[in-house]
Design a protein around this motif. Structure first.
Motif, PDB file in Angstrom:
ATOM      1  N   ASP A 251       0.808  -1.216   0.000  1.00 41.36           N
ATOM      2  CA  ASP A 251       0.000   0.000   0.000  1.00 41.36           C
ATOM      3  C   ASP A 251       0.842   1.268   0.000  1.00 41.36           C
ATOM      4  O   ASP A 251       0.295   2.372   0.154  1.00 41.36           O
ATOM      5  N   GLY A 252       2.154   1.116  -0.126  1.00 43.24           N
ATOM      6  CA  GLY A 252       3.023   2.286  -0.152  1.00 43.24           C
ATOM      7  C   GLY A 252       3.446   2.780   1.212  1.00 43.24           C
ATOM      8  O   GLY A 252       4.016   3.868   1.323  1.00 43.24           O
ATOM      9  N   GLY A 253       3.173   1.989   2.244  1.00 42.46           N
ATOM     10  CA  GLY A 253       3.563   2.388   3.595  1.00 42.46           C
ATOM     11  C   GLY A 253       5.017   2.057   3.884  1.00 42.46           C
ATOM     12  O   GLY A 253       5.538   1.032   3.425  1.00 42.46           O
ATOM     13  N   LEU A 254       5.686   2.933   4.636  1.00 40.25           N
ATOM     14  CA  LEU A 254       7.084   2.724   5.020  1.00 40.25           C
ATOM     15  C   LEU A 254       7.176   1.905   6.297  1.00 40.25           C
ATOM     16  O   LEU A 254       6.407   2.113   7.242  1.00 40.25           O
TER      17      LEU A 254
ATOM     18  N   ALA B 296       5.332  17.928  20.030  1.00 46.80           N
ATOM     19  CA  ALA B 296       4.139  18.736  19.794  1.00 46.80           C
ATOM     20  C   ALA B 296       3.967  19.040  18.307  1.00 46.80           C
ATOM     21  O   ALA B 296       2.854  18.964  17.767  1.00 46.80           O
ATOM     22  N   VAL B 297       5.054  19.364  17.633  1.00 46.35           N
ATOM     23  CA  VAL B 297       4.981  19.645  16.191  1.00 46.35           C
ATOM     24  C   VAL B 297       4.517  18.416  15.422  1.00 46.35           C
ATOM     25  O   VAL B 297       3.657  18.496  14.532  1.00 46.35           O
ATOM     26  N   TRP B 298       5.054  17.250  15.783  1.00 40.18           N
ATOM     27  CA  TRP B 298       4.650  16.030  15.097  1.00 40.18           C
ATOM     28  C   TRP B 298       3.213  15.655  15.425  1.00 40.18           C
ATOM     29  O   TRP B 298       2.501  15.084  14.583  1.00 40.18           O
ATOM     30  N   ALA B 299       2.760  15.968  16.634  1.00 38.63           N
ATOM     31  CA  ALA B 299       1.365  15.704  16.985  1.00 38.63           C
ATOM     32  C   ALA B 299       0.422  16.520  16.105  1.00 38.63           C
ATOM     33  O   ALA B 299      -0.663  16.056  15.729  1.00 38.63           O
ATOM     34  N   LEU B 300       0.835  17.738  15.761  1.00 33.16           N
ATOM     35  CA  LEU B 300       0.028  18.571  14.871  1.00 33.16           C
ATOM     36  C   LEU B 300       0.175  18.145  13.412  1.00 33.16           C
ATOM     37  O   LEU B 300      -0.790  18.218  12.631  1.00 33.16           O
TER      38      LEU B 300
ATOM     39  N   ALA C 174      -3.514  14.273   3.955  1.00 34.25           N
ATOM     40  CA  ALA C 174      -2.895  14.491   2.647  1.00 34.25           C
ATOM     41  C   ALA C 174      -2.607  13.184   1.913  1.00 34.25           C
ATOM     42  O   ALA C 174      -2.092  13.216   0.791  1.00 34.25           O
ATOM     43  N   GLY C 175      -2.916  12.055   2.549  1.00 34.10           N
ATOM     44  CA  GLY C 175      -2.757  10.778   1.873  1.00 34.10           C
ATOM     45  C   GLY C 175      -1.588   9.928   2.325  1.00 34.10           C
ATOM     46  O   GLY C 175      -1.324   8.875   1.744  1.00 34.10           O
ATOM     47  N   VAL C 176      -0.863  10.360   3.346  1.00 34.42           N
ATOM     48  CA  VAL C 176       0.245   9.545   3.857  1.00 34.42           C
ATOM     49  C   VAL C 176      -0.337   8.344   4.599  1.00 34.42           C
ATOM     50  O   VAL C 176      -1.174   8.510   5.501  1.00 34.42           O
ATOM     51  N   PRO C 177       0.065   7.113   4.268  1.00 32.75           N
ATOM     52  CA  PRO C 177      -0.499   5.921   4.917  1.00 32.75           C
ATOM     53  C   PRO C 177      -0.241   5.902   6.427  1.00 32.75           C
ATOM     54  O   PRO C 177       0.777   6.429   6.905  1.00 32.75           O
ATOM     55  N   GLU C 178      -1.158   5.280   7.153  1.00 33.52           N
ATOM     56  CA  GLU C 178      -1.003   5.189   8.605  1.00 33.52           C
ATOM     57  C   GLU C 178       0.266   4.430   8.972  1.00 33.52           C
ATOM     58  O   GLU C 178       0.943   4.763   9.949  1.00 33.52           O
ATOM     59  N   ALA C 179       0.618   3.414   8.179  1.00 32.95           N
ATOM     60  CA  ALA C 179       1.838   2.653   8.464  1.00 32.95           C
ATOM     61  C   ALA C 179       3.059   3.568   8.417  1.00 32.95           C
ATOM     62  O   ALA C 179       3.963   3.458   9.255  1.00 32.95           O
ATOM     63  N   THR C 180       3.096   4.490   7.471  1.00 33.64           N
ATOM     64  CA  THR C 180       4.210   5.429   7.371  1.00 33.64           C
ATOM     65  C   THR C 180       4.240   6.356   8.579  1.00 33.64           C
ATOM     66  O   THR C 180       5.313   6.634   9.141  1.00 33.64           O
ATOM     67  N   LEU C 181       3.072   6.820   9.004  1.00 35.90           N
ATOM     68  CA  LEU C 181       3.009   7.721  10.156  1.00 35.90           C
ATOM     69  C   LEU C 181       3.465   7.016  11.422  1.00 35.90           C
ATOM     70  O   LEU C 181       4.161   7.605  12.257  1.00 35.90           O
ATOM     71  N   ARG C 182       3.108   5.765  11.575  1.00 39.85           N
ATOM     72  CA  ARG C 182       3.537   5.023  12.768  1.00 39.85           C
ATOM     73  C   ARG C 182       5.045   4.761  12.727  1.00 39.85           C
ATOM     74  O   ARG C 182       5.727   4.849  13.747  1.00 39.85           O
TER      75      ARG C 182
ATOM     76  N   PHE D  72       0.547   7.587  20.542  1.00 39.70           N
ATOM     77  CA  PHE D  72       0.473   7.085  19.157  1.00 39.70           C
ATOM     78  C   PHE D  72       1.761   6.374  18.770  1.00 39.70           C
ATOM     79  O   PHE D  72       1.751   5.281  18.201  1.00 39.70           O
ATOM     80  N   ALA D  73       2.917   6.979  19.106  1.00 40.47           N
ATOM     81  CA  ALA D  73       4.209   6.418  18.717  1.00 40.47           C
ATOM     82  C   ALA D  73       4.474   5.078  19.394  1.00 40.47           C
ATOM     83  O   ALA D  73       5.100   4.195  18.805  1.00 40.47           O
ATOM     84  N   LEU D  74       3.994   4.909  20.612  1.00 43.00           N
ATOM     85  CA  LEU D  74       4.214   3.673  21.346  1.00 43.00           C
ATOM     86  C   LEU D  74       3.189   2.595  21.012  1.00 43.00           C
ATOM     87  O   LEU D  74       3.169   1.523  21.619  1.00 43.00           O
ATOM     88  N   GLY D  75       2.304   2.902  20.069  1.00 41.42           N
ATOM     89  CA  GLY D  75       1.314   1.915  19.625  1.00 41.42           C
ATOM     90  C   GLY D  75       0.170   1.710  20.586  1.00 41.42           C
ATOM     91  O   GLY D  75      -0.512   0.687  20.528  1.00 41.42           O
ATOM     92  N   LEU D  76      -0.082   2.681  21.456  1.00 44.75           N
ATOM     93  CA  LEU D  76      -1.154   2.557  22.437  1.00 44.75           C
ATOM     94  C   LEU D  76      -2.466   3.122  21.918  1.00 44.75           C
ATOM     95  O   LEU D  76      -3.481   3.092  22.601  1.00 44.75           O
TER      96      LEU D  76
END
Length: 410
Positions: free
Chosen positions: A56-59, A123-127, A135-143, A405-409
Protein backbone atom coordinates in the motif's frame (compact mmCIF):
# COMPACT_ATOMS: atom_id res chain seq x y z
CA UNK A 1 41.32 37.02 -5.16
CA UNK A 2 39.93 33.82 -6.68
CA UNK A 3 36.24 32.97 -6.79
CA UNK A 4 36.81 30.29 -4.14
CA UNK A 5 38.49 32.76 -1.81
CA UNK A 6 35.67 35.23 -2.31
CA UNK A 7 33.08 32.56 -1.52
CA UNK A 8 34.93 31.46 1.62
CA UNK A 9 35.68 34.95 2.90
CA UNK A 10 32.37 35.37 4.82
CA UNK A 11 32.86 31.98 6.46
CA UNK A 12 36.39 32.88 7.52
CA UNK A 13 35.17 36.16 8.99
CA UNK A 14 32.40 34.38 10.90
CA UNK A 15 34.87 31.79 12.21
CA UNK A 16 37.27 34.53 13.33
CA UNK A 17 34.42 36.38 15.07
CA UNK A 18 33.36 33.22 16.93
CA UNK A 19 36.96 32.62 17.95
CA UNK A 20 37.35 36.18 19.29
CA UNK A 21 34.18 35.92 21.37
CA UNK A 22 35.13 32.59 22.94
CA UNK A 23 36.18 33.07 26.59
CA UNK A 24 39.79 32.15 27.28
CA UNK A 25 38.74 29.67 29.98
CA UNK A 26 36.46 27.73 27.60
CA UNK A 27 37.51 24.07 27.42
CA UNK A 28 37.54 23.56 23.67
CA UNK A 29 38.47 19.89 23.90
CA UNK A 30 35.34 19.08 25.91
CA UNK A 31 33.15 20.91 23.42
CA UNK A 32 34.93 19.12 20.60
CA UNK A 33 34.27 15.71 22.13
CA UNK A 34 30.61 16.61 22.64
CA UNK A 35 30.31 17.73 19.03
CA UNK A 36 31.87 14.48 17.83
CA UNK A 37 29.42 12.43 19.88
CA UNK A 38 26.50 14.54 18.66
CA UNK A 39 27.42 14.10 14.99
CA UNK A 40 27.70 10.34 15.48
CA UNK A 41 23.98 10.15 16.34
CA UNK A 42 22.51 11.30 13.00
CA UNK A 43 25.34 9.64 11.06
CA UNK A 44 24.58 6.30 12.69
CA UNK A 45 20.82 6.56 12.33
CA UNK A 46 21.00 7.75 8.73
CA UNK A 47 23.47 5.05 7.72
CA UNK A 48 22.07 2.10 9.68
CA UNK A 49 18.37 2.90 9.43
CA UNK A 50 16.53 1.84 6.29
CA UNK A 51 12.98 1.42 5.03
CA UNK A 52 10.91 -1.02 3.06
CA UNK A 53 7.65 -0.35 1.22
CA UNK A 54 4.55 -2.48 1.66
CA UNK A 55 1.94 -3.10 -1.05
CA UNK A 56 0.00 0.00 0.00
CA UNK A 57 3.02 2.29 -0.15
CA UNK A 58 3.56 2.39 3.59
CA UNK A 59 7.08 2.72 5.02
CA UNK A 60 8.43 0.21 7.53
CA UNK A 61 11.71 0.24 9.44
CA UNK A 62 14.51 -2.05 8.29
CA UNK A 63 18.19 -2.35 9.11
CA UNK A 64 21.13 -3.16 6.82
CA UNK A 65 22.68 -4.98 9.77
CA UNK A 66 20.18 -7.82 9.24
CA UNK A 67 21.67 -8.65 5.85
CA UNK A 68 25.14 -7.14 6.20
CA UNK A 69 26.66 -8.38 9.44
CA UNK A 70 30.02 -7.04 8.31
CA UNK A 71 28.75 -3.53 9.06
CA UNK A 72 28.82 -4.25 12.80
CA UNK A 73 32.27 -2.64 13.31
CA UNK A 74 30.81 0.62 11.99
CA UNK A 75 28.55 0.62 15.03
CA UNK A 76 31.62 0.48 17.28
CA UNK A 77 32.70 3.82 15.86
CA UNK A 78 29.26 5.41 15.65
CA UNK A 79 28.12 4.34 19.12
CA UNK A 80 29.56 7.32 21.01
CA UNK A 81 27.02 7.70 23.80
CA UNK A 82 29.80 6.74 26.19
CA UNK A 83 31.67 9.89 25.15
CA UNK A 84 28.49 11.94 25.46
CA UNK A 85 27.88 10.76 29.03
CA UNK A 86 31.58 11.19 29.86
CA UNK A 87 31.54 14.82 28.72
CA UNK A 88 28.18 15.35 30.39
CA UNK A 89 29.54 14.14 33.70
CA UNK A 90 32.62 16.33 33.34
CA UNK A 91 30.57 19.44 32.53
CA UNK A 92 28.04 18.73 35.29
CA UNK A 93 30.78 18.33 37.88
CA UNK A 94 32.24 21.73 36.98
CA UNK A 95 28.83 23.40 36.79
CA UNK A 96 27.75 21.86 40.09
CA UNK A 97 30.92 23.13 41.74
CA UNK A 98 30.33 26.67 40.44
CA UNK A 99 26.66 26.92 41.40
CA UNK A 100 25.68 29.77 43.73
CA UNK A 101 22.12 28.69 44.54
CA UNK A 102 20.47 25.54 45.89
CA UNK A 103 20.84 22.18 44.18
CA UNK A 104 17.16 22.18 43.21
CA UNK A 105 17.53 25.40 41.22
CA UNK A 106 20.67 24.08 39.50
CA UNK A 107 18.92 20.86 38.51
CA UNK A 108 15.76 22.65 37.34
CA UNK A 109 17.76 24.82 34.96
CA UNK A 110 19.40 21.81 33.35
CA UNK A 111 16.17 19.81 33.09
CA UNK A 112 14.31 22.71 31.46
CA UNK A 113 17.02 23.05 28.82
CA UNK A 114 16.62 19.36 27.99
CA UNK A 115 12.83 19.22 28.17
CA UNK A 116 11.87 22.22 26.03
CA UNK A 117 13.20 20.81 22.71
CA UNK A 118 11.61 17.41 23.43
CA UNK A 119 8.22 19.03 23.95
CA UNK A 120 8.80 21.02 20.77
CA UNK A 121 9.46 18.11 18.43
CA UNK A 122 6.69 15.90 19.82
CA UNK A 123 4.14 18.74 19.79
CA UNK A 124 4.98 19.65 16.19
CA UNK A 125 4.65 16.03 15.10
CA UNK A 126 1.36 15.70 16.99
CA UNK A 127 0.03 18.57 14.87
CA UNK A 128 1.64 17.36 11.64
CA UNK A 129 0.49 13.72 11.80
CA UNK A 130 -3.24 14.31 11.16
CA UNK A 131 -2.40 16.81 8.40
CA UNK A 132 -0.14 14.28 6.70
CA UNK A 133 -2.78 11.57 7.06
CA UNK A 134 -5.39 13.84 5.46
CA UNK A 135 -2.89 14.49 2.65
CA UNK A 136 -2.76 10.78 1.87
CA UNK A 137 0.24 9.55 3.86
CA UNK A 138 -0.50 5.92 4.92
CA UNK A 139 -1.00 5.19 8.60
CA UNK A 140 1.84 2.65 8.46
CA UNK A 141 4.21 5.43 7.37
CA UNK A 142 3.01 7.72 10.16
CA UNK A 143 3.54 5.02 12.77
CA UNK A 144 7.01 4.28 11.41
CA UNK A 145 7.84 7.97 11.45
CA UNK A 146 6.48 8.42 14.98
CA UNK A 147 8.62 5.52 16.18
CA UNK A 148 11.74 7.00 14.61
CA UNK A 149 11.08 10.45 16.04
CA UNK A 150 10.48 9.26 19.59
CA UNK A 151 13.16 6.54 19.53
CA UNK A 152 16.18 8.78 20.31
CA UNK A 153 14.29 10.63 23.06
CA UNK A 154 14.81 7.82 25.58
CA UNK A 155 18.28 9.26 25.93
CA UNK A 156 16.92 12.53 27.35
CA UNK A 157 14.99 10.72 30.10
CA UNK A 158 18.05 8.72 31.13
CA UNK A 159 20.24 11.82 31.00
CA UNK A 160 17.85 13.71 33.28
CA UNK A 161 18.04 10.89 35.85
CA UNK A 162 21.84 10.70 35.85
CA UNK A 163 22.04 14.51 36.03
CA UNK A 164 19.83 14.43 39.11
CA UNK A 165 22.35 12.06 40.68
CA UNK A 166 25.23 14.51 40.16
CA UNK A 167 25.56 15.50 43.86
CA UNK A 168 25.99 11.85 44.81
CA UNK A 169 28.35 11.22 41.89
CA UNK A 170 30.53 14.15 42.99
CA UNK A 171 30.59 12.88 46.57
CA UNK A 172 31.57 9.38 45.41
CA UNK A 173 34.27 10.75 43.09
CA UNK A 174 35.84 12.81 45.85
CA UNK A 175 35.90 9.83 48.19
CA UNK A 176 36.83 6.96 45.85
CA UNK A 177 38.15 8.56 42.67
CA UNK A 178 37.86 6.42 39.54
CA UNK A 179 37.00 3.38 41.65
CA UNK A 180 33.57 4.94 42.23
CA UNK A 181 32.59 3.64 38.76
CA UNK A 182 33.56 0.04 39.62
CA UNK A 183 30.24 -0.94 41.31
CA UNK A 184 28.36 0.22 38.22
CA UNK A 185 30.25 -1.99 35.78
CA UNK A 186 30.13 -4.78 38.37
CA UNK A 187 26.33 -4.54 38.54
CA UNK A 188 26.01 -4.78 34.77
CA UNK A 189 28.37 -7.77 34.73
CA UNK A 190 26.29 -9.61 37.34
CA UNK A 191 23.03 -8.93 35.50
CA UNK A 192 24.56 -10.09 32.20
CA UNK A 193 25.78 -13.27 33.87
CA UNK A 194 22.29 -13.97 35.16
CA UNK A 195 20.71 -13.16 31.77
CA UNK A 196 23.09 -15.16 29.61
CA UNK A 197 24.78 -17.61 31.99
CA UNK A 198 23.76 -21.09 33.16
CA UNK A 199 20.71 -19.72 35.03
CA UNK A 200 19.29 -17.82 32.07
CA UNK A 201 16.20 -20.01 31.72
CA UNK A 202 15.07 -19.23 35.26
CA UNK A 203 15.78 -15.48 35.19
CA UNK A 204 12.79 -13.18 34.52
CA UNK A 205 13.07 -10.97 31.44
CA UNK A 206 12.49 -7.78 33.44
CA UNK A 207 15.87 -8.22 35.16
CA UNK A 208 17.52 -6.74 32.06
CA UNK A 209 15.99 -3.37 32.97
CA UNK A 210 18.29 -3.22 36.01
CA UNK A 211 21.14 -2.44 33.61
CA UNK A 212 19.63 0.82 32.33
CA UNK A 213 20.76 3.12 35.13
CA UNK A 214 24.22 1.67 36.00
CA UNK A 215 24.88 1.04 32.30
CA UNK A 216 24.60 4.71 31.33
CA UNK A 217 25.71 6.13 34.67
CA UNK A 218 29.10 4.41 34.29
CA UNK A 219 30.56 6.83 31.73
CA UNK A 220 28.87 9.78 33.45
CA UNK A 221 30.58 8.84 36.72
CA UNK A 222 33.91 8.63 34.91
CA UNK A 223 33.24 12.12 33.59
CA UNK A 224 32.50 13.42 37.08
CA UNK A 225 35.76 11.88 38.30
CA UNK A 226 37.57 13.54 35.40
CA UNK A 227 36.00 16.88 36.24
CA UNK A 228 37.03 16.45 39.87
CA UNK A 229 40.58 15.70 38.69
CA UNK A 230 40.48 12.20 40.12
CA UNK A 231 41.43 10.51 36.82
CA UNK A 232 44.80 11.31 35.24
CA UNK A 233 46.81 9.85 32.39
CA UNK A 234 47.57 6.64 34.26
CA UNK A 235 43.90 6.06 34.94
CA UNK A 236 43.09 6.91 31.34
CA UNK A 237 45.52 4.27 30.07
CA UNK A 238 43.91 1.72 32.40
CA UNK A 239 40.46 2.62 31.06
CA UNK A 240 41.64 2.37 27.46
CA UNK A 241 43.55 -0.90 27.80
CA UNK A 242 41.10 -2.54 30.20
CA UNK A 243 38.08 -1.55 28.12
CA UNK A 244 39.68 -2.77 24.89
CA UNK A 245 40.68 -6.12 26.41
CA UNK A 246 37.25 -6.64 27.95
CA UNK A 247 35.59 -5.71 24.66
CA UNK A 248 37.69 -8.25 22.74
CA UNK A 249 37.06 -10.98 25.34
CA UNK A 250 33.30 -10.44 25.33
CA UNK A 251 33.22 -10.80 21.56
CA UNK A 252 35.69 -13.66 21.12
CA UNK A 253 35.14 -15.74 24.26
CA UNK A 254 31.64 -14.93 25.49
CA UNK A 255 30.10 -14.45 22.03
CA UNK A 256 28.33 -11.15 22.63
CA UNK A 257 26.55 -9.76 19.53
CA UNK A 258 29.01 -7.73 17.46
CA UNK A 259 26.61 -4.89 16.72
CA UNK A 260 26.35 -2.09 19.27
CA UNK A 261 22.82 -1.29 18.08
CA UNK A 262 19.78 -3.52 17.89
CA UNK A 263 19.38 -5.82 14.88
CA UNK A 264 15.79 -6.75 13.93
CA UNK A 265 15.12 -10.41 14.64
CA UNK A 266 18.23 -10.92 16.77
CA UNK A 267 17.78 -12.81 20.04
CA UNK A 268 20.16 -10.52 21.95
CA UNK A 269 20.95 -6.84 21.83
CA UNK A 270 23.71 -4.78 23.38
CA UNK A 271 21.98 -1.44 23.49
CA UNK A 272 18.51 -1.64 25.04
CA UNK A 273 19.29 -2.11 27.87
CA UNK A 274 23.08 -1.69 27.73
CA UNK A 275 25.13 -4.85 28.06
CA UNK A 276 28.64 -5.18 29.46
CA UNK A 277 29.97 -4.74 25.91
CA UNK A 278 28.60 -1.17 25.86
CA UNK A 279 30.46 -0.36 29.08
CA UNK A 280 33.66 -1.92 27.76
CA UNK A 281 33.45 0.31 24.69
CA UNK A 282 32.63 3.34 26.86
CA UNK A 283 35.66 2.61 29.03
CA UNK A 284 38.01 2.44 26.04
CA UNK A 285 36.49 5.55 24.49
CA UNK A 286 36.74 7.46 27.78
CA UNK A 287 40.39 6.55 28.23
CA UNK A 288 41.19 7.63 24.68
CA UNK A 289 39.28 10.91 25.11
CA UNK A 290 41.16 11.81 28.29
CA UNK A 291 44.52 10.99 26.69
CA UNK A 292 43.77 13.00 23.53
CA UNK A 293 42.38 16.04 25.31
CA UNK A 294 45.43 18.27 24.94
CA UNK A 295 45.92 17.43 21.26
CA UNK A 296 42.27 18.11 20.55
CA UNK A 297 42.45 21.45 22.35
CA UNK A 298 45.40 22.49 20.16
CA UNK A 299 43.54 21.53 16.99
CA UNK A 300 40.47 23.49 18.04
CA UNK A 301 42.55 26.60 18.62
CA UNK A 302 42.17 27.08 14.86
CA UNK A 303 39.11 29.26 14.17
CA UNK A 304 38.10 27.23 11.10
CA UNK A 305 37.81 24.06 13.21
CA UNK A 306 36.43 25.73 16.32
CA UNK A 307 33.50 27.54 14.68
CA UNK A 308 31.65 24.35 13.57
CA UNK A 309 32.11 22.90 17.07
CA UNK A 310 30.42 25.97 18.57
CA UNK A 311 27.51 25.75 16.12
CA UNK A 312 27.02 22.04 16.83
CA UNK A 313 27.09 22.52 20.60
CA UNK A 314 24.59 25.38 20.42
CA UNK A 315 22.27 23.07 18.46
CA UNK A 316 22.80 19.91 20.54
CA UNK A 317 19.16 19.19 21.38
CA UNK A 318 18.02 20.23 17.91
CA UNK A 319 20.33 17.59 16.44
CA UNK A 320 19.11 14.91 18.84
CA UNK A 321 15.43 15.71 18.42
CA UNK A 322 15.12 16.51 14.71
CA UNK A 323 17.67 14.46 12.76
CA UNK A 324 15.19 11.63 12.18
CA UNK A 325 12.66 14.14 10.86
CA UNK A 326 15.17 15.17 8.20
CA UNK A 327 15.45 11.58 6.96
CA UNK A 328 11.66 11.27 6.98
CA UNK A 329 11.38 14.52 5.03
CA UNK A 330 13.08 12.68 2.17
CA UNK A 331 11.61 9.20 2.68
CA UNK A 332 7.92 10.11 3.01
CA UNK A 333 7.69 12.03 -0.30
CA UNK A 334 9.98 9.40 -1.83
CA UNK A 335 7.56 6.64 -0.87
CA UNK A 336 4.99 8.09 -3.28
CA UNK A 337 7.49 7.67 -6.11
CA UNK A 338 7.91 3.97 -5.34
CA UNK A 339 11.21 2.23 -4.72
CA UNK A 340 14.16 4.61 -4.66
CA UNK A 341 17.55 2.94 -4.22
CA UNK A 342 19.01 3.62 -0.79
CA UNK A 343 15.88 5.37 0.43
CA UNK A 344 12.79 3.18 0.16
CA UNK A 345 14.36 -0.08 -1.04
CA UNK A 346 15.25 -2.93 1.30
CA UNK A 347 18.76 -2.57 2.78
CA UNK A 348 19.96 -5.94 1.56
CA UNK A 349 23.35 -5.47 -0.05
CA UNK A 350 26.45 -3.34 -0.64
CA UNK A 351 24.68 -1.43 -3.43
CA UNK A 352 22.19 -0.14 -0.87
CA UNK A 353 25.05 1.21 1.27
CA UNK A 354 26.49 3.09 -1.71
CA UNK A 355 23.09 4.53 -2.55
CA UNK A 356 22.41 5.48 1.07
CA UNK A 357 25.74 7.32 1.27
CA UNK A 358 24.55 9.38 -1.70
CA UNK A 359 21.38 10.27 0.21
CA UNK A 360 23.26 11.41 3.32
CA UNK A 361 24.02 14.93 2.01
CA UNK A 362 20.33 15.29 1.13
CA UNK A 363 19.39 14.43 4.71
CA UNK A 364 21.96 16.95 5.96
CA UNK A 365 20.58 19.75 3.78
CA UNK A 366 17.03 18.97 4.90
CA UNK A 367 18.15 18.99 8.51
CA UNK A 368 19.75 22.41 8.14
CA UNK A 369 16.47 23.71 6.73
CA UNK A 370 14.48 22.20 9.59
CA UNK A 371 16.96 23.39 12.21
CA UNK A 372 16.53 27.03 11.15
CA UNK A 373 13.06 26.88 12.69
CA UNK A 374 13.43 24.07 15.24
CA UNK A 375 16.40 25.79 16.91
CA UNK A 376 13.93 28.18 18.62
CA UNK A 377 12.90 25.37 20.97
CA UNK A 378 16.35 25.56 22.57
CA UNK A 379 15.86 29.27 23.35
CA UNK A 380 13.72 30.26 26.37
CA UNK A 381 10.49 32.05 25.33
CA UNK A 382 10.25 35.76 26.10
CA UNK A 383 6.52 36.11 26.70
CA UNK A 384 5.00 36.54 30.14
CA UNK A 385 4.64 33.81 32.72
CA UNK A 386 0.97 33.14 31.96
CA UNK A 387 1.51 32.79 28.21
CA UNK A 388 4.54 30.61 28.81
CA UNK A 389 2.62 28.33 31.18
CA UNK A 390 -0.23 28.02 28.69
CA UNK A 391 2.20 27.15 25.89
CA UNK A 392 3.87 24.49 28.05
CA UNK A 393 0.50 22.98 28.94
CA UNK A 394 -0.65 22.77 25.33
CA UNK A 395 2.73 21.40 24.21
CA UNK A 396 2.65 18.84 27.01
CA UNK A 397 -0.80 17.59 26.00
CA UNK A 398 0.21 17.35 22.34
CA UNK A 399 3.44 15.57 23.27
CA UNK A 400 1.57 13.07 25.44
CA UNK A 401 -0.85 12.32 22.60
CA UNK A 402 2.00 11.82 20.15
CA UNK A 403 3.82 9.51 22.60
CA UNK A 404 0.69 7.37 22.95
CA UNK A 405 0.47 7.08 19.16
CA UNK A 406 4.21 6.42 18.72
CA UNK A 407 4.21 3.67 21.35
CA UNK A 408 1.31 1.92 19.62
CA UNK A 409 -1.15 2.56 22.44
CA UNK A 410 -3.66 4.26 20.12
Amino acid sequence: MSATDMALAPLRKAAARIDRHTPAHRDRAIDGLRALALLAVPTGHWLLGGFTLDADGGLHNASPLSALGGLAPASWVLQMLGIFFLVGGYASALSFGRRTGPVRAWLKGRVVRLGRPVLGVTAVWALAAPVLYAAGVPEATLRTGATLVIQPLWFVGVYVVVTALTPYCVRAARRLGGLSAAPLIGTVAVVDFLRYGPFADSVPSWLALVNILPGWLFAYQLGVCWGERRIGRRGAWLLLAGGALLFAALLAVFHYPASMVGVPGAARTNSHPPSLLVLALASAQSGAAILLRERLAKLLARPALWAPVVVINLSAMTILCWHQSAMLAAAVPGSFAGELAGLTTAPDGPAWIVARLAWMPVFAVLFVGIARYARRFEVPPREGRGASALRRTVAGLLAAGFAVFALGLA
